[in-house]
Design a protein around this motif. Structure first.
Motif, PDB file in Angstrom:
ATOM      1  N   CYS A 154       3.733  52.582  68.469  1.00 33.62           N
ATOM      2  CA  CYS A 154       4.279  53.658  67.633  1.00 33.62           C
ATOM      3  C   CYS A 154       3.555  54.987  67.835  1.00 33.62           C
ATOM      4  O   CYS A 154       3.961  56.002  67.252  1.00 33.62           O
ATOM      5  CB  CYS A 154       4.216  53.263  66.159  1.00 33.62           C
ATOM      6  SG  CYS A 154       5.386  51.962  65.708  1.00 33.62           S
ATOM      7  N   LEU A 176       6.638  48.739  62.781  1.00 31.51           N
ATOM      8  CA  LEU A 176       7.412  49.601  63.679  1.00 31.51           C
ATOM      9  C   LEU A 176       8.278  50.610  62.918  1.00 31.51           C
ATOM     10  O   LEU A 176       9.196  51.191  63.489  1.00 31.51           O
ATOM     11  CB  LEU A 176       8.311  48.735  64.578  1.00 31.51           C
ATOM     12  CG  LEU A 176       7.584  47.789  65.539  1.00 31.51           C
ATOM     13  CD1 LEU A 176       8.570  46.836  66.196  1.00 31.51           C
ATOM     14  CD2 LEU A 176       6.810  48.585  66.592  1.00 31.51           C
ATOM     15  N   LYS A 188       9.019  53.964  64.522  1.00 33.11           N
ATOM     16  CA  LYS A 188       9.858  53.908  65.725  1.00 33.11           C
ATOM     17  C   LYS A 188      10.755  52.671  65.628  1.00 33.11           C
ATOM     18  O   LYS A 188      10.597  51.700  66.366  1.00 33.11           O
ATOM     19  CB  LYS A 188       9.007  53.833  66.989  1.00 33.11           C
ATOM     20  CG  LYS A 188       8.265  55.120  67.347  1.00 33.11           C
ATOM     21  CD  LYS A 188       7.586  54.983  68.704  1.00 33.11           C
ATOM     22  CE  LYS A 188       6.904  56.259  69.121  1.00 33.11           C
ATOM     23  NZ  LYS A 188       6.245  56.109  70.474  1.00 33.11           N
TER      24      LYS A 188
END
Length: 594
Positions: free
Chosen positions: A365, A333, A336
């Motif tokens: 993402c 991740l 993001k």
């Protein structure tokens, strides 16, 4: 009777008592016929079709399957991205060696095809009745038989009709994830776009890639954050215009089990979602190098069976695995990072069912995907309204909201004296070792309550659950018994074991899980209280002293089954009369080296 009911069961006749004893006019191994009725042709039912004829002489087997094909959940599901979240080489029977799996996590259609290949290999269609739905089952104490009512299309007209059948043994092999449910969300029926449940895609004969083609320019929403939701999101992300994943809870995604060892064996990095397919060269090596294939399979299985400690609260393995999973998810991740606060849980790893979820975090993402953790207020004609007042327009809404895991069966099962199993299992199911229930003689279960595995692999335990029923049927036949029924005290003792075991595990922590019938707290009704190895060891050798028995013959002598003092081969002078000198009966002890 079209409602699935049966006439009342007469009281059993009392056995003859007293008087002189007369030998039976049969050989000790001249077994009476016995019939086994199996409900379900998923992996458990398929295994039953193999093992009962193999292990029980003079047996008749009928397997009733309500669907039009075999494979159970792998036939009845067709949602986008459907796949196994267990390593392929662990998802086969111990006696099978499928060497051409195309992926480390095989697709649903590939697993279904494997089930069909097993059915064909062992010629099981002679036992299987497709599109035959059992609608009622009741035990007749006088006969020592189970009577079932089955709905099917008439073979000539196709018009639905109900037939009856009976047998000495009943095996419920219907599984625990077969009855799907819609989410309880206001306005769901008002939605005017395409509305689907992941389990409802089975009605489409097409490949999911085909029926998803029209969604290329659509706004698609997926409700849920369990295994099916994760797979659906990962599969649809590159195929739709916009994708929103509505997740009311959080979810751990696992670091691949056996990843390091597999990297050593075939140089494969399982951390990458795009690196899970086996190459043609690897498949050929599996096919041509039996020793390598068996080493590969054994290595994976051994590693899966080495992680029990991570299910126990506060262990070093639980803490280390939590750290590893957190690091794994945070890395995925990285583009993001705010998503990690929405999805990474506070509860321990495996409190909810753990899944590797290849491609899911990568999908979250992507630019066209949004993880929505704001609660849903209601569904409208054109989309979803959130608790913050925001409305999100959708063209397609997919509910990946799971199954009814209450273990309330979809048909009536009545045991001795008309006891109803669904009523008996309120407020929660109670069993003995997950395979039998008192007041239900000669009835056995596979994948019943408290039979799913969270540490290890499932199919070995499934094999031993079916094997337990096979051993009991063989005992019924061998000892000329009318019924075998577990003692009520044995259920109470197993229930005490469950209540003592689960509080020390991560499964009792506060998290919403189908292990606990979709609740955050409460009784764990789905899981076996221990590891796979623990389960198969417990089931390998039945404790016959935990059962009550009725004899089939009206003779007041428990040794009547000894017959006339000879075996059938001696009586007929046929067959092998020195079989104990050959494998598998010949048991040669090892000679100490020193």
């Amino acid at each position: 009777m079209p409602d699935g009911s049966f006439p009342s069961t007469p009281a059993p006749a009392a056995p003859a008592a007293g008087g002189s004893f007369t030998l039976g006019d049969f050989c000790i191994d001249e077994y009476k016929p016995i019939k086994v009725i199996v409900v379900g042709a998923g992996y458990s039912g398929i295994l039953a079709g193999i093992r009962f004829p193999q292990k029980v002489p003079n047996v008749e087997v009928t397997i009733y399957e309500k669907s039009a094909g075999v494979g159970g959940t792998w036939f009845n599901n067709n949602y986008p991205g459907m796949a196994c979240d267990v390593a392929a080489h662990c998802y086969q029977f111990s006696f099978e060696e499928k060497k051409d799996w195309t992926s480390f996590y095989p697709s649903g259609p590939e697993i279904r095809q494997h089930a069909e290949e097993i059915v064909e290999k062992y010629k099981l269609m002679r036992y299987i009745e497709l599109q035959h739905e059992v609608i009622a089952a009741e035990y007749n104490s006088a006969e020592g038989k189970w009577h079932v009512r089955v709905r099917r299309p008439n073979p000539e007209t196709g018009v639905p009709e109900v037939i009856e059948d009976s047998g000495e043994v009943l095996l419920l092999a219907i599984g625990c994830l077969s009855r799907w449910k819609w989410p309880d969300i206001e306005g769901l029926s008002d939605f005017k776009g395409e509305l689907h449940h992941t389990a409802g895609f089975a009605t489409s004969p097409a490949k999911w890639e085909d029926y998803a083609k029209p969604w290329a320019d659509k706004k698609v929403g997926v409700i849920g954050v369990g295994s099916s939701a994760i797979q659906t999101v990962a599969a649809l992300q590159p195929r739709v215009k916009e994708l929103k994943n509505y997740a009311r809870g959080k979810m751990w995604l696992s670091v691949p089990f056996a990843g390091d060892k597999i990297a050593e064996l075939i140089g494969r990095d399982l951390m990458r979602a795009d690196n899970l397919s086996f190459t043609p060269e690897e498949i050929e090596k599996f096919k041509n190098d039996t020793e390598f294939f068996r080493t590969f399979r054994h290595t994976i299985e051994d590693d899966f069976n080495s992680a029990h400690a991570y299910t126990i609260r506060g262990t070093e393995m639980q803490m280390a695995y939590r750290d590893a999973c957190k690091q794994f998810m945070e890395q995925k991740l990285a583009s993001k990072p705010w998503i990690k606060d929405q999805i990474i849980p506070d509860f321990p790893v495996s409190c909810r069912r753990l899944t590797p979820g290849p491609g899911y975090l990568e999908a979250l993402c992507s630019d066209n995907t949004e993880l929505v953790s704001t609660p849903i207020t209601r569904v409208t004609a054109s989309g979803i309204e959130l608790s913050n007042g925001q409305h999100q327009d959708l063209d397609v809404l997919i509910c990946a909201t799971g199954y009814d895991t209450s273990y309330q069966l979809p048909f009536a099962v009545k045991g001795r004296n008309g006891v109803d199993l669904n009523e008996k299992w309120k407020p929660h199911p109670v069993t003995y070792l997950s395979v039998v229930v008192d007041e239900f003689p000669n009835m056995f279960m596979s994948l019943g309550p408290n039979s799913v595995i969270a540490s290890g692999t499932l199919l070995p335990l499934l094999e031993y659950q079916v094997g337990y029923a096979v051993q009991a049927a063989a005992k019924l036949q061998r000892e000329r018994l009318k019924s075998i029924e577990v003692k009520a005290q044995a259920l109470q003792d197993f229930d005490q074991y469950l209540e003592a075991y689960f509080p020390k595990t991560v499964f009792s922590d506060k998290c919403r899980s189908w292990y606990k019938v979709g609740k955050e707290d409460g009784r764990v009704v789905a899981l076996w209280p221990g590891s796979t190895l623990h389960g198969i060891t417990a089931l390998a050798h039945p404790r016959w002293e935990d059962f009550n028995y009725e004899r089939a013959d009206p003779v007041d002598n428990c040794m009547y089954w000894l017959g006339d003092g000879q075996t059938y081969n001696e009586k007929t002078l046929t067959g092998d009369r020195a079989w104990y000198l050959r494998p598998p009966f010949l048991d040669i002890p090892p000679i100490p080296s020193e």
